[in-house]
Design a protein around this motif. Structure first.
Motif, mmCIF file in Angstrom:
data_model
loop_
_atom_site.group_PDB
_atom_site.id
_atom_site.type_symbol
_atom_site.label_atom_id
_atom_site.label_comp_id
_atom_site.label_asym_id
_atom_site.label_seq_id
_atom_site.Cartn_x
_atom_site.Cartn_y
_atom_site.Cartn_z
ATOM 1 N N GLU A 193 0.830 -1.214 0.000
ATOM 2 C CA GLU A 193 0.000 0.000 0.000
ATOM 3 C C GLU A 193 0.857 1.254 0.000
ATOM 4 O O GLU A 193 0.536 2.246 -0.666
ATOM 5 N N THR A 194 1.961 1.212 0.751
ATOM 6 C CA THR A 194 2.832 2.386 0.804
ATOM 7 C C THR A 194 3.520 2.616 -0.532
ATOM 8 O O THR A 194 3.539 3.729 -1.045
ATOM 9 N N THR A 213 -0.470 2.214 9.858
ATOM 10 C CA THR A 213 0.881 2.700 10.179
ATOM 11 C C THR A 213 0.875 4.194 10.519
ATOM 12 O O THR A 213 1.447 4.591 11.532
ATOM 13 N N THR A 214 0.230 5.011 9.700
ATOM 14 C CA THR A 214 0.224 6.444 10.024
ATOM 15 C C THR A 214 -0.544 6.663 11.324
ATOM 16 O O THR A 214 -0.190 7.527 12.114
ATOM 17 N N GLY A 263 0.881 3.531 -3.076
ATOM 18 C CA GLY A 263 -0.028 4.609 -2.678
ATOM 19 C C GLY A 263 -1.485 4.192 -2.728
ATOM 20 O O GLY A 263 -2.341 4.951 -3.179
ATOM 21 N N GLU A 266 3.265 9.266 0.630
ATOM 22 C CA GLU A 266 4.156 9.532 1.763
ATOM 23 C C GLU A 266 5.601 9.190 1.420
ATOM 24 O O GLU A 266 6.518 9.882 1.827
ATOM 25 N N ASP A 267 5.789 8.115 0.689
ATOM 26 C CA ASP A 267 7.124 7.650 0.361
ATOM 27 C C ASP A 267 7.701 8.532 -0.750
ATOM 28 O O ASP A 267 7.152 8.612 -1.837
ATOM 29 N N SER A 271 1.860 14.086 2.577
ATOM 30 C CA SER A 271 1.002 13.402 3.546
ATOM 31 C C SER A 271 -0.449 13.745 3.245
ATOM 32 O O SER A 271 -0.720 14.676 2.494
ATOM 33 N N ARG A 278 -2.229 1.346 5.442
ATOM 34 C CA ARG A 278 -1.575 2.650 5.537
ATOM 35 C C ARG A 278 -2.166 3.472 6.677
ATOM 36 O O ARG A 278 -1.464 4.166 7.379
#
Lengths: 306, 548
Positions: A249-250, A262-263, A253, B256-257, B51, A259
């Motif tokens: 997912e990270t 984790t955030t 996106g 984010e990455d 973000s 996600r």
């Protein structure tokens, strides 16, 4: 079977309660609160916000409040995304995880399954060795290496597929493919082993002696028993792909709940993290139950104990 | 057999790609993009955000990322030009009283909300009162403290209707201040001072920020918001300057990455990325050339020094020794790959502000180091009795770890000091700093508004973000005096004197001024790098091009 299912479902309640309690305790034990920000808030406003979210109450009361809401299926408001409820975030994110995870398992079963059967049928040939070599590679290389490589090849160099985002089928292929990699490899090895075992059994020998073509033997007689070990693998695997897709997912996106998880943890979004933990717990319990029921359906030797 | 051919092809592809990433200096330049002179037929811009905006309520949000989206959705009395300078927004003109305390703004009669309703001075009064009203629970309500009674209202000491803002008529707004605030026009571009459409908030409550309910007054309006994934904004035909807005749609992708942001750019999915990782800069420079944009940003990275506890309490010589031993040029060049500029003050370069750069900054590196060693000995430390201390930083950013390791190595090599790096979650660092636990700590700040005060306030006695615990009555007096000046130059003079004092005390250790790091397609025009790093989509447009 109905009684068995009912008993399992009822038995899951204390487990879930334990999960919820542990999540609550761990989160509140972590230093830093949800509304500690770089720009210090006015104390009056901080107090007011904490009051709004019941954070000014004693822990035991917060805990009871949380359990009370949980019993009604209300996971509470998210602290991080103020004005959005955890239920809403999960409703938005969970279908994404289901789609990616489900497709990954499907790919793993189809591709890995065929690889395993092919390798078993050509046992010890060059094809068998290269397929199984590939499977070892698939198990050893982590997803966070596979995923960027897939993006590099298929999105950046070839421009065939989008490098991220969520929308149509084209957005599903790379993440599902990357996620499927280790599972495909595992299924291939599992399937090869079980196919070899079944092919060596006496009823297959009888079938061959009767002169049945290999194709018929495979499809009609060998496949079903060879699939059995896969079923027990399927439950944990499905839970694994759905809950374990955080990296995917990270990198891609995707708006999945991994996600948020984790955030949420980094931002001390207590309700969001607790909500997702309980959901994951329930999911794993449910899938394990499905596997047990499925096993019984496929294998007549399995009986429900009293 | 076909099943055997497939893996080799894939492996070959992976191998090639892997080599590419392993040797950044030999990156193959990306295919050239040919840019025409005509507007592209499709005016849809895709950009990235670092973000997810937590929520789209201008009163409630405080983060830098949300400001970018708000710049497109809303417009304040003033707004920003592509170069970051302040230009008239909803107000077409304004005047100031002689004492600098009363400002009168004349609103454009043609200003409209996205639903076509007229925008009036009352919409500003409503919005600002809402932001400071304690019932709204705005995290950054004190941002309105320059406005008369702003702080009193935020703390509940006065009712919201006593805030110093009045609608004289539908198109005239009077703003009264508690103290002269020469940077007010710049402050007014911030999201917490945007106007709000009261009927939508009354009708939908907290849900007014949803795409279906939101009424805004900026160049764009919200079409869709998938939390954590993307925001889609469409051109607002009711915007007063819509005739000059060329983009039909803006899509913000939340990524984010930062490496993933760059990948989206390389794959042609986005034309503008928010932040490129410093560690990858050489690779992208060799691959993309001028599509890599690095420019000054209004922020400073400092090593905070806890002056309330030993070993740094009352030990100016030791603080100076650490300050002088850092080779900032080396850090900016080699560790940050040029994405940062050597800092000797808390305030980054600001036109008109005489930054008090310490005298020793003129010395050669070896002379500085010699001086640093002298201070170190003066502080009572030596090779046999080295300084042992801990530097607390937040985890998760590879570039930041490298930089702190470099600083610690410089202290070790020049002074023999034994400092260790302690990385922790950002939330924990915030708490530790507040409790004044760390000896040395990561202390970065991005200016809230274009004035040195946003940086200097942090060493003010008793200020809640004064993490070092520095307290100097002379410093506080100079800041107070600066805040009473109506003339900007006079104000700057006092602020610079205060900053010189804190530098001389080595109350903190500035390391580098921040830089923005974007990737921008050559066919995206109508934007310029600026020190506030706010690039309004309003001015941007896409030219015809071949290749992406």
């Amino acid at each position: 079977m109905l009684r068995y299912t009912l008993r399992r479902v009822l038995g899951a309640i204390p487990t879930l309660l334990l999960i919820a309690t542990l999540a609550f305790a761990l989160l509140h034990a972590a230093p830093g609160g949800p509304f500690d920000t770089q720009k210090q808030m006015l104390p009056e406003i901080q107090k007011s916000i904490e009051h709004q979210y019941h954070l000014d109450e004693p822990l035991w009361r917060q805990y009871l409040h949380y359990l009370g809401n949980l019993a009604h299926g209300d996971l509470g408001p998210s602290f991080q995304y103020r004005n959005t409820s955890v239920n809403e975030l999960i409703a938005q994110g969970f279908p994404v995880d289901l789609a990616v995870g489900g497709s990954a398992i499907l790919i793993a079963l189809l591709v890995g399954g065929s690889m395993g059967v092919l390798a078993a049928l050509h046992r010890n040939s060059a094809g068998d060795h290269s397929l199984m070599g590939l499977a070892v590679l698939g198990i050893s290389v982590p997803v966070f290496v596979i995923a960027p490589l897939l993006i590099l090849v298929f999105a950046i160099e070839l421009h065939w597929l989008p490098p991220g985002d969520w929308g149509g089928i084209s957005h599903l292929i790379l993440p599902a493919g990357a996620l499927a990699f280790p599972y495909t490899a595992y299924v291939a090895r599992l399937m090869r082993g079980s196919t070899l075992e079944v092919m060596a059994s006496r009823f297959i020998l009888t079938a061959r002696a009767k002169g049945l073509p290999l194709r018929t033997i495979m499809l009609r007689h060998a496949l079903k028993p060879a699939l059995l070990p896969l079923i027990s693998f399927l439950g944990p695997a499905l839970a694994g792909v759905i809950t374990g897709s955080i990296v995917i997912e990270t990198v891609f996106g995707l708006p999945g709940i991994g996600r948020y998880f984790t955030t949420g943890a980094l931002n001390r979004d207590y309700t969001l993290v607790m909500g997702i933990t309980v959901l994951y717990g329930a999911l794993i319990l449910f899938l394990n139950l499905l596997v047990d029921l499925g096993y019984a359906a496929l294998d007549p030797r399995v009986r429900f104990a009293r | 057999m076909s099943y055997r051919a497939f893996p080799w092809a894939l492996l070959a592809a992976i191998g090639l790609a892997g080599c590419n990433a392993q040797h950044p200096s030999t990156a193959i330049p990306a295919p050239a993009i040919h840019v025409g002179t005509q507007l592209a037929a499709e005016q849809v811009l895709s950009r990235t955000l670092d973000s997810a905006p937590p929520l789209l309520d201008p009163s409630l949000t405080t983060d830098v990322t949300t400001q970018f989206v708000m710049d497109d959705l809303f417009e304040g009395l003033t707004t920003l030009a592509p170069d970051g300078s302040v230009v008239p927004g909803v107000a077409s003109s304004w005047e100031t009283s002689a004492d600098g305390l009363t400002w009168t703004f004349h609103l454009r009669p043609e200003a409209r909300w996205s639903n076509g309703s007229a925008l009036t001075a009352a919409d500003f009064v409503y919005a600002w009162r809402r932001t400071v009203d304690p019932a709204t629970r705005a995290e950054y309500a004190q941002a309105l403290s320059p406005i008369l009674h702003g702080l009193d209202v935020a703390t509940g000491a006065r009712p919201p209707n006593e805030l110093g803002v009045t609608a004289l008529d539908a198109h005239t707004l009077r703003v009264q201040l508690g103290a002269p605030t020469p940077y007010l026009p710049q402050l007014l571009t911030n999201m917490y001072l945007m106007p709000l459409y009261e009927p939508a908030i009354r009708r939908y409550g907290d849900d007014w920020t949803r795409a279906d309910n939101m009424v805004s007054n900026g160049p764009f309006k919200l079409q869709e918001n998938i939390i954590g994934s993307r925001l889609t904004l469409d051109k607002n035909p009711n915007y007063w300057d819509a005739a000059n807005v060329k983009l039909q749609r803006v899509i913000y992708y939340v990524v984010e990455d930062r490496t993933a942001q760059a990948q989206r750019f390389l794959a042609g999915q986005v034309q503008f990325i928010m932040t490129l990782p410093t560690t990858d800069l050489p690779y992208y420079r060799s691959r993309l050339g001028e599509q890599v944009v690095v420019a000054p940003y209004f922020g400073t990275l400092k090593v905070g020094v806890n002056v309330t506890r030993p070993p740094f309490k009352g030990n100016r010589a030791l603080r100076l020794a650490l300050d002088l031993a850092i080779d900032r040029e080396l850090i900016a060049d080699r560790v940050l790959n040029g994405a940062g500029f050597p800092a000797y003050t808390a305030t980054p370069p600001l036109p008109g502000y005489p930054r008090p750069i310490p005298q020793w900054a003129q010395l050669s590196v070896s002379a500085r180091h010699e001086l640093a060693r002298r201070y170190y000995r003066e502080a009572g430390y030596s090779a046999s009795r080295p300084l042992r201390a801990e530097l607390s930083s937040s985890s998760g950013d590879q570039g930041s770890t490298l930089m702190y390791e470099a600083i610690i190595a410089m202290w070790r090599e020049t002074l023999g000091a034994q400092v260790s790096l302690h990385e922790m979650e950002f939330k924990i660092l915030l708490q530790e700093r507040r409790l004044k636990k760390p000896e040395l700590f990561h202390d970065a700040w991005i200016g809230d508004y274009l004035d040195p005060y946003t940086f200097l306030e942090q060493l003010n006695t008793g200020f809640e973000l004064n993490n070092s615990g520095y307290s100097n009555p002379a410093y506080d007096t100079l800041l107070d005096k600066a805040n009473q000046q109506t003339d900007l130059q006079e104000r700057y003079r006092y602020l610079a004197a205060a900053e010189a004092l804190s530098n001389d005390d080595a109350a903190y250790i500035p390391v580098y001024y921040y830089a923005v790091r974007h990737l921008v397609k050559p066919y995206l025009k109508g934007w310029a790098p600026n020190i506030v790093d706010r690039n309004l989509s309003r001015y941007m447009y896409l030219l015809e091009h071949e290749g992406s």
